[in-house]
Motif scaffolding. Structure first.
Motif, short mmCIF file in Angstrom:
data_model
loop_
_atom_site.label_atom_id
_atom_site.label_comp_id
_atom_site.label_asym_id
_atom_site.label_seq_id
_atom_site.Cartn_x
_atom_site.Cartn_y
_atom_site.Cartn_z
N SER A 739 0.82 -1.20 0.00
CA SER A 739 0.00 0.00 0.00
C SER A 739 0.86 1.26 0.00
O SER A 739 0.39 2.33 -0.35
CB SER A 739 -0.93 0.00 1.22
N LYS A 740 2.14 1.13 0.41
CA LYS A 740 3.02 2.28 0.41
C LYS A 740 3.63 2.54 -0.96
O LYS A 740 4.19 3.59 -1.20
CB LYS A 740 4.15 2.07 1.43
N LYS A 741 3.56 1.57 -1.84
CA LYS A 741 4.13 1.74 -3.17
C LYS A 741 3.12 2.45 -4.06
O LYS A 741 2.00 1.97 -4.23
CB LYS A 741 4.48 0.38 -3.77
N PRO A 742 3.49 3.57 -4.62
CA PRO A 742 2.53 4.30 -5.45
C PRO A 742 2.34 3.64 -6.81
O PRO A 742 3.21 2.90 -7.29
CB PRO A 742 3.18 5.68 -5.59
N ALA A 743 1.20 3.92 -7.40
CA ALA A 743 0.97 3.48 -8.78
C ALA A 743 1.95 4.23 -9.68
O ALA A 743 2.11 5.45 -9.56
CB ALA A 743 -0.47 3.76 -9.18
N TYR A 744 2.59 3.51 -10.57
CA TYR A 744 3.68 4.08 -11.38
C TYR A 744 3.48 3.67 -12.83
O TYR A 744 3.32 2.50 -13.14
CB TYR A 744 5.01 3.55 -10.85
N VAL A 745 3.48 4.68 -13.72
CA VAL A 745 3.18 4.44 -15.13
C VAL A 745 4.22 5.15 -15.99
O VAL A 745 4.60 6.29 -15.70
CB VAL A 745 1.77 4.95 -15.49
N VAL A 746 4.69 4.47 -17.03
CA VAL A 746 5.57 5.08 -18.04
C VAL A 746 4.87 4.96 -19.38
O VAL A 746 4.79 3.88 -19.97
CB VAL A 746 6.95 4.39 -18.09
N CYS A 747 4.31 6.07 -19.84
CA CYS A 747 3.66 6.07 -21.15
C CYS A 747 4.72 6.13 -22.24
O CYS A 747 5.78 6.74 -22.08
CB CYS A 747 2.73 7.28 -21.28
N LYS A 748 4.42 5.51 -23.34
CA LYS A 748 5.38 5.47 -24.43
C LYS A 748 5.62 6.85 -25.02
O LYS A 748 6.70 7.14 -25.54
CB LYS A 748 4.89 4.51 -25.52
N GLY A 749 4.62 7.71 -24.91
CA GLY A 749 4.78 9.05 -25.43
C GLY A 749 5.70 9.93 -24.60
O GLY A 749 5.93 11.09 -24.96
N SER A 750 6.24 9.40 -23.50
CA SER A 750 7.11 10.21 -22.65
C SER A 750 8.54 10.26 -23.15
O SER A 750 9.31 11.13 -22.75
CB SER A 750 7.10 9.66 -21.22
N ILE A 751 8.91 9.34 -24.01
CA ILE A 751 10.31 9.28 -24.43
C ILE A 751 10.58 10.27 -25.55
O ILE A 751 9.71 10.53 -26.39
CB ILE A 751 10.71 7.85 -24.85
N LYS A 752 11.76 10.83 -25.53
CA LYS A 752 12.17 11.75 -26.60
C LYS A 752 13.70 11.73 -26.68
O LYS A 752 14.39 11.52 -25.68
CB LYS A 752 11.68 13.18 -26.32
N PRO A 753 14.24 11.96 -27.88
CA PRO A 753 15.69 11.92 -28.05
C PRO A 753 16.32 13.30 -27.91
O PRO A 753 15.64 14.32 -27.92
CB PRO A 753 15.85 11.39 -29.48
N ARG A 754 17.63 13.32 -27.81
CA ARG A 754 18.39 14.57 -27.82
C ARG A 754 19.85 14.25 -28.13
O ARG A 754 20.29 13.10 -28.04
CB ARG A 754 18.31 15.28 -26.48
N PHE A 755 20.57 15.29 -28.50
CA PHE A 755 22.01 15.21 -28.55
C PHE A 755 22.54 15.77 -27.23
O PHE A 755 22.18 16.88 -26.84
CB PHE A 755 22.57 16.03 -29.72
N ASN A 756 23.36 15.01 -26.57
CA ASN A 756 23.89 15.44 -25.28
C ASN A 756 24.76 16.67 -25.47
O ASN A 756 25.79 16.62 -26.15
CB ASN A 756 24.70 14.30 -24.66
N ASP A 757 24.37 17.79 -24.89
CA ASP A 757 25.12 19.03 -25.07
C ASP A 757 26.11 19.29 -23.93
O ASP A 757 26.71 20.35 -23.88
CB ASP A 757 24.19 20.23 -25.21
N LYS A 758 26.27 18.32 -23.03
CA LYS A 758 27.28 18.48 -22.00
C LYS A 758 28.66 18.38 -22.66
O LYS A 758 28.96 17.40 -23.32
CB LYS A 758 27.14 17.41 -20.92
N ASP A 759 29.47 19.37 -22.49
CA ASP A 759 30.78 19.46 -23.13
C ASP A 759 30.67 19.38 -24.64
O ASP A 759 31.61 19.00 -25.33
CB ASP A 759 31.71 18.35 -22.62
N ASN A 760 29.49 19.70 -25.17
CA ASN A 760 29.27 19.60 -26.61
C ASN A 760 28.48 20.81 -27.09
O ASN A 760 27.73 20.74 -28.05
CB ASN A 760 28.51 18.29 -26.91
N GLN A 761 28.62 21.92 -26.38
CA GLN A 761 27.76 23.06 -26.66
C GLN A 761 28.05 23.71 -28.00
O GLN A 761 27.19 24.37 -28.56
CB GLN A 761 27.90 24.10 -25.54
#
Length: 1351
Positions: A739-761
């Motif tokens: 009962s302490k564990k919350p309901a947890y959902v990962v919708c497929k529409g949540s994912i998105k890509p990027r180019f990592n701009d850390k040290d790549n600005q």
């Protein structure tokens, strides 16, 4: 004139080329419009292919040779011009002296296109037919200034000293009750305590009499109450004791004072007759605030005197006076806030059970224990009474080492709070702590069902909700439960159905008596919860009802009641449907208050509810309100629009914990009853796709879960109309982890890509690809990115065009342990692809499994300083701002305008370039041809990335536009250590994904030629912090390359440059060729030269000062495995640039004219077997040992015979008794014993002899007149009579005798007492001169002694 010059130029270039290499061709100056043949970049042809000349080591002598080669007179200057990457750089590292006829004849260049060159510019030279010498003088002036400031500070201190002589007693806690203290005020104030040892009732009375207003008598009270913080912290010496025995007519207790030898354990404590206890009453949440009362004759009354000094201190509620004190009603508010409460094991406040604690604001709201010394049931009853929790049903004391604030508590039962019972108030460590369970701790509820009167039956027992076992459950118990819940007098037992959850956790078994009114009165016992099939009691009481709003919105519509699975419409008559009832409906539906209410026509809704409701503000449900029967034939239906709104969302839009927001609160939903069906329906409603992904995170159990579940109603259209089941008031109190564990959902529409701009600005649309998955950016599989459809999908979604190619992952291994796998892409977003995660295999995973991407719209920034005033730029942190972008054959270069430039842009640019802080900018108008102007400009304001500053297209007049020239204050420092290790800004560089061309860039940047290939050390040590480097094609300096710091498992980069290479041979001017390529004293590497031209061989011999190469000398080289093969093609001019390849088995000899034959060496012998040598040595040692033993035996035998009497000795000498008869029967046995003694006996004898103290006094007397002769001539004495009285006498034949006490082995001779321990030492040598009194050498004595001992 120009025509004639052009004609001469043409004839010159089409003439024969005087070169040893037939491939070496023409050299011309190429201008943009070919108008001037004596101005332009240098164009070189080799093997009929056009190429460039690099500007490494370029100087004015190079300009002279260029103009001479092109027959254009003298140089007039040079500048930089961009080149095409599609043509090679034939010549570089030229070292021209100025007297060469052609660039081909200059030294330095190692061969056509051998020297590595990635710089985007080459030199443009302007020549003239006239000779012109330009002298440039540079004056450098340095000016140093130093300033020093000295600051002085003065300080003054003022001290006031008071001298008062006084001795007094007083009580610490209260005026008339407390620990007895003394004070001596003189030049130095002294304060201390009176110990309870020997302190009697008479002393208490004397003390009370001495304190005005405390009565005539006093009594001793429990000393533990008076152990204050001051008492416990007092040092030894601050304690006295009272002893008045034997003293008559005591006037002052100080007359009875005695010193206490140590720190006492308890103070003397007194309560005088006029002492009145104080307390505050009326505020259970803060017992230090309320109406003041004092105890008089065991009754609490309002005090006559409202002004009491140190009131709050006396109440243990703070040191200061009350912040508010009303003399009229006696209300007092002290600065401290004190609360008595019960807590569980986790220090959480509970209801009516737990450890007794005090929460005090002065302790930062810390809850401190009440210690259990002297605790009884009376104190437990006081706690339950104060907390309004009924009677005590259980109390115990536990072992406890926690912090406490009260101890030795004693209550009369009349106090308003446990805080005002007599007790010891101070911080301490408890040895025990009371644990109290009150009757009010038991509660009953129905869980996981819609409505108050439906669900799984649970009872709260000592703060823990426990299920009720169906075992022994009787139908009459259902009536008890429903009655206690006010849900009717009966209900249905649903225990055998799956309508509600069975839940988890412990169970209780109930047994009720007929007199019990509810389950709280019944007896409950814990059930052994080993039976997993044991079922919990589930009930639907007959009065369970639910509200429903029939409308398009979650909080508006016609009001209905679902009762016994049917919908009944609420009457909308004006007499019954009012604002108060509408508010209550909205509140019960979690929608806040009613915004408006009215009526609607029933239509087909003809089943009406036959009750009306009249509600008060403290009632939470309309079903708790007063009910009135009405005529159900009313023609209108109640309609309401509430202020609030119900939403069901995810924590992070399309992923995370399920959250419900109602009109007045927001919280998470428990995952115990959540299903995939609900997840997909929620994703669809939120516009996050219709599919769900597998979570890789585990939601925490400490989240605030306010809602248990959602139940779909009969006419629900969306999830906002579902029936909401809220959690119990204290979800922390249950041990049900599900009962302490919350309901947890990962919708497929949540994912998105990027180019990592850390040290790549500086880059856009190129780099490591990452996918946002549950809020963390995960790397993407390299195999995934090799797929063209996946490339196009990612680039399209990122508005970067189409995919060009995949690229290796750059940087250290990411900390995330999952990788994204994308498959079956044919749409515009990866959310429409098949996406899954895979766990990376820990330390065995490599970055080679991960990938990056290059899209068609990629761009990158650079600073390039190639203006005419710059000879050669090596500073990457200043120059014109250039944008490189994609082009089919090579990167496209665009200059950025300085239009609307601001300091913010400069700051972002320097940050992106890793060049420190922005320094300055200027408008660059130098004429350096660019491919094009960049179509946008940069305007930064609160931007995270330089590319966020990019604006839309700008229309400009190129004639009026200046290039943007930026200068930053930082520049990376590139170094190679003595052993070849590369560092950037003193940090090592990781070997991961390092390329050979990067090594060439480093060596060229340092002016040390190319890097020597195939010589990198493979040290796979782990570097905690090192640079990972990746270079693009347009980077020509290593500092321009992308770099990031991180952990490295591949070891550091080692580079060896060609111009550091040195040559030698195994012999003088000949033998096997060897190279040394680093500055450390490592062993040279043997190489076998392959494809060496005669020209290279001559150069090498000349370098070795050995003349020229001698191809006629042949010599067999030993067949050894050589480490490297040195391969030089026909075009190489410098052997240091030749290529090292794999090992060669048969080394080739290399001899110069100066070769000298080495001295003839004997043929190497095969290794000798050591076994025969060892055996031989052992045999020799054995023989030597035997010989030594034999010689010793012979010497002993000879010495023994020398001691025997001679044949002509007179018989009288034997008869005199001086010698006894000798038994010779055992003579050989004695010799044998001496001959075959054990090693231990020999060693023991040596130890004895070495420790003897020899008396050489007789020797010294003789040597005064005659020194000893050398040791070398020792013979046996010829005449035994020369031995007399143990003294040497010189003989006629030059023999000198020395006699010393010694322990020789003469067992066969019975010596007389006088001569029993005498031995003779014989020195045979020349007779010393009588007049020579020089003392003999001391070491000679020692040597002689050793020799004689051996004899």
């Amino acid at each position: 004139m120009w025509f004639l010059l052009l004609l001469l130029h043409t004839f010159a270039h089409f003439g024969p080329v005087n070169s040893a290499d037939a491939k070496q061709g023409k050299i011309i100056l190429r201008n943009e419009n070919d108008a001037n043949p004596c101005e332009g970049h240098v164009e070189v042809y080799y093997d009929n292919k056009m190429g460039y000349v690099g500007d490494k080591n370029w100087n004015n002598k190079t300009d002279e040779v260029v103009c001479k080669t092109t027959h254009c007179g003298q140089p007039m200057g040079n500048s930089n011009v961009y080149r095409s990457y599609s043509h090679p750089v034939w010549l570089n590292e030229l070292d021209c002296k100025g007297n060469e006829a052609s660039l081909w004849e200059c030294d330095g260049w190692p061969g056509p296109s051998v020297s590595f060159y990635r710089k985007p510019t080459v030199k443009k030279v302007k020549c003239s037919c006239k000779s012109l010498i330009i002298h440039i003088t540079r004056i450098h002036e340095q000016h140093n200034q130093s300033k020093s400031n000295i600051l002085f500070q003065n300080a003054e201190s003022v001290f006031n000293i008071f001298f008062i002589d006084n001795i007094s007693f007083h009580l610490e806690q209260h005026k008339c009750e407390g620990a007895v203290k003394y004070t001596i005020q003189s030049d130095k104030k002294e304060t201390g305590y009176i110990c309870n040892e020997g302190f009697g009732a008479d002393d208490a009375t004397r003390l009370c009499k001495s304190i005005p207003g405390c009565g005539e008598t006093g009594k001793i009270v429990t000393s533990q109450w008076m152990r204050t913080e001051g008492f416990m912290s007092s040092q030894q010496g601050a304690f006295k004791k009272i002893n008045c025995s034997g003293i008559q007519n005591v006037k002052h207790l100080w007359q009875c004072i005695e010193s206490h030898p140590s720190k006492c354990s308890l103070p003397a404590a007194v309560s005088c007759t006029d002492h009145k206890r104080l307390q505050l009453i009326g505020n259970t949440s803060n017992v230090c605030s309320g109406q003041l009362e004092e105890e008089e004759n065991d009754k609490w009354k309002k005090p006559k005197n409202q002004t009491i000094p140190d009131l709050c201190k006396k109440l243990h509620c703070g040191e200061a006076q009350p912040s508010q004190q009303n003399a009229t009603n006696g209300n007092v508010h002290c600065p401290d806030k004190v609360k008595v409460l019960l807590t569980d094991d986790n220090d959480r406040e509970t209801k009516c059970y737990g450890y007794v604690k005090i929460q005090k604001t002065q302790k930062n709201d810390e809850k401190s224990h009440v210690c259990g010394d002297d605790w009884t049931e009376k104190e437990s009853e006081m706690v339950c009474k104060e907390l309004n929790c009924g009677k005590v049903i259980k109390e115990l004391k536990t072992i406890n080492g926690k912090n406490g604030i009260m101890n030795h508590v004693k209550c009369t039962g009349s106090e308003s709070s446990l805080w005002y019972c007599r007790a010891e108030h101070r911080s301490q460590k408890c040895t025990s702590a009371p644990y109290v369970v009150c009757q009010g701790s038991r509660e009953v509820r129905l869980q996981d069902g819609p409505g108050k009167c439906a669900g799984r039956l649970e009872v709260k027992d000592e703060g823990q909700w426990k299920r009720v076992s169906k075992e022994n459950w009787d139908g009459s118990y259902t009536k008890h439960a429903c009655k206690q819940l006010d849900c009717g007098d009966d209900g249905k037992d649903k225990s055998d159905s799956d309508e509600f959850s069975q839940g988890t956790g412990e169970m209780l078994t109930f047994r009720c008596q007929q007199s019990d009114k509810n389950l709280a009165d019944c007896t409950a016992t814990n059930t052994n919860n080993q039976n997993r099939n044991e079922k919990a009691v589930q009930l639907i009481c007959n009065e369970n009802k639910l509200l429903f709003l029939d409308g398009p919105q979650s909080c508006s519509g016609d009001v209905a009641i679902e009762y016994k699975e049917e919908l009944y419409w609420l009457s909308g008559s004006n007499e019954r449907w009012n604002k108060e009832l509408a508010n209550k409906v909205c509140q019960q539906m979690h929608c806040g208050n009613a915004k408006r209410h009215n009526q609607s026509s029933p239509g087909v809704k003809n089943r009406m509810w036959n009750e009306s409701f009249s509600c008060s503000s403290d009632q939470k449900s309309i079903f708790d309100c007063n009910k009135t029967q009405i005529n159900s034939s009313n023609s209108t239906i109640a309609h309401v629009e509430c202020e609030g709104n119900i939403t069901v969302t995810l924590q992070h839009k399309c992923w995370g914990m399920v959250s419900i927001s109602t009109g007045n609160e927001t919280g998470y939903v428990s995952g115990e009853h959540w299903s995939d069906t609900l997840s997909k329906e929620l994703c669809k409603e939120l516009g996050c796709g219709t599919e769900i992904l597998k979570p890789i995170k585990k939601p925490g159990t400490d989240s605030e879960i306010k809602f248990k579940s959602l139940f779909k109603m009969k006419n629900s259209i969306n999830m906002r109309q579902y029936s909401i089941v809220k959690m119990e008031m204290n979800p922390e109190s249950t041990k049900n982890q599900d009962s302490k564990k919350p309901a947890y959902v990962v919708c497929k529409g949540s994912i998105k890509p990027r180019f990592n701009d850390k040290d790549n600005q500086r880059h856009k649309c190129s780099g490591n690809v990452e996918v946002s998955y549950e809020g963390q950016w995960l790397p993407v599989s390299k195999k995934t990115l090799d797929n063209k459809e996946t490339q196009n999908t990612i680039c399209t979604e990122l508005q970067c065009g189409n995919g060009l190619s995949s690229k290796p992952y750059f940087g250290p291994k990411p900390s995330e342990n999952h990788v994204i796998i994308i498959q079956e892409c044919s749409q515009k977003t990866i959310a429409e692809c098949q996406v899954e995660t895979a766990e990376m295999s820990g330390s065995n995973s490599q970055t080679s499994d991960l990938g990056g991407l290059h899209c068609s719209n990629w761009k990158t920034l650079a600073l390039e300083d190639f203006g005419p005033s710059q000879t050669s730029s090596e500073n990457i942190c200043k120059g014109d701002l250039v944008v490189y972008s994609n082009k089919e054959s090579e990167p496209k270069r665009n200059f950025v305008s300085s239009q609307e430039f601001s300091k913010d842009v400069g700051t972002k640019l320097c940050e992106a370039m890793k060049c420190g802080n922005y320094k300055r900018y200027r408008n660059s108008t130098e004429l350096l041809k660019a491919d094009n102007w960049y179509e946008g400009i940069f305007k930064c304001k609160n931007s995270n990335n330089i590319w966020d500053c990019e604006t839309q297209k700008q229309q400009r007049d190129q004639n009026e536009t200046a290039k943007l020239f930026i200068e930053c204050d930082g520049e990376p420092t590139v170094k190679l250590s003595a052993n070849g290790e590369l560092s950037i800004d003193d940090a090592s560089v990781c070997n991961s994904h390092w390329k050979e061309e990067y090594s060439h860039m480093v060596c060229q940047q340092l002016g040390r030629g190319n890097a020597i290939p195939n010589l990198s050390k493979n040290q796979r040590k782990t570097l905690t912090v090192s640079y990972h480097v990746h270079c693009e094609n347009h980077n020509y300096l290593i500092g321009q390359c992308q770099r990031t710091k991180g952990r490295c498992n591949e070891g550091p980069v080692f580079i060896y440059c060609s111009r550091d290479m040195e040559f030698d041979t195994t012999y003088r001017c000949g033998g096997v060729l060897r190279i040394k390529y680093q500055k450390t004293p490592d062993k040279p590497v043997e190489v076998c030269p392959a494809n060496f031209t005669r020209e290279l061989s001559d150069k090498l011999c000349n370098k070795l000062n050995c003349g020229i190469f001698d191809s006629n000398k042949k010599k067999d080289i030993p067949q050894t495995k050589v480490e490297k093969s040195f391969d030089c093609g026909s075009s190489y001019k410098d052997p240091r640039y030749c290529v090292l390849k794999e090992t060669c088995q048969n080394p080739t000899s290399f001899f110069c004219e100066g070769y000298q034959e080495p001295p003839t060496q004997p043929p190497p012998t095969e290794p000798t077997d050591p076994v025969p040598i060892i055996v031989g040595v052992l045999i020799v040692l054995i023989l030597v040992s035997l010989i030594v033993v034999f010689v010793r035996y012979r010497i002993k035998r000879k010495n023994r015979k020398s001691m025997m009497p001679s044949a002509d000795m007179e018989e009288a000498d034997w008869d005199s008794g001086e010698y006894e008869d000798v038994d010779k029967s055992d003579e050989m046995g004695s010799f044998n014993r001496g001959r075959f003694r054990s090693d231990s006996d020999v060693e023991k004898e040596r130890d004895v002899e070495s420790n003897k103290s020899y008396n050489y006094d007789d020797v010294d007397e003789v040597t005064e007149a005659q020194p000893l002769t050398p040791q070398g001539s020792m013979v046996r004495a010829a005449k035994d009579q020369d031995l007399q009285d143990g003294v040497d006498k010189p003989s006629d034949d030059g023999v000198t005798y020395e006699v010393e006490d010694s322990q020789e082995n003469y067992d066969d001779i019975d010596a007389s007492p006088e001569n029993a321990k005498t031995t003779a030492e014989v020195h045979d040598g020349p007779k010393p001169a009588p007049d020579d009194d020089e003392e003999g050498p001391k070491d000679q004595f020692q040597k002689n002694e050793d020799v004689f001992q051996d004899g």
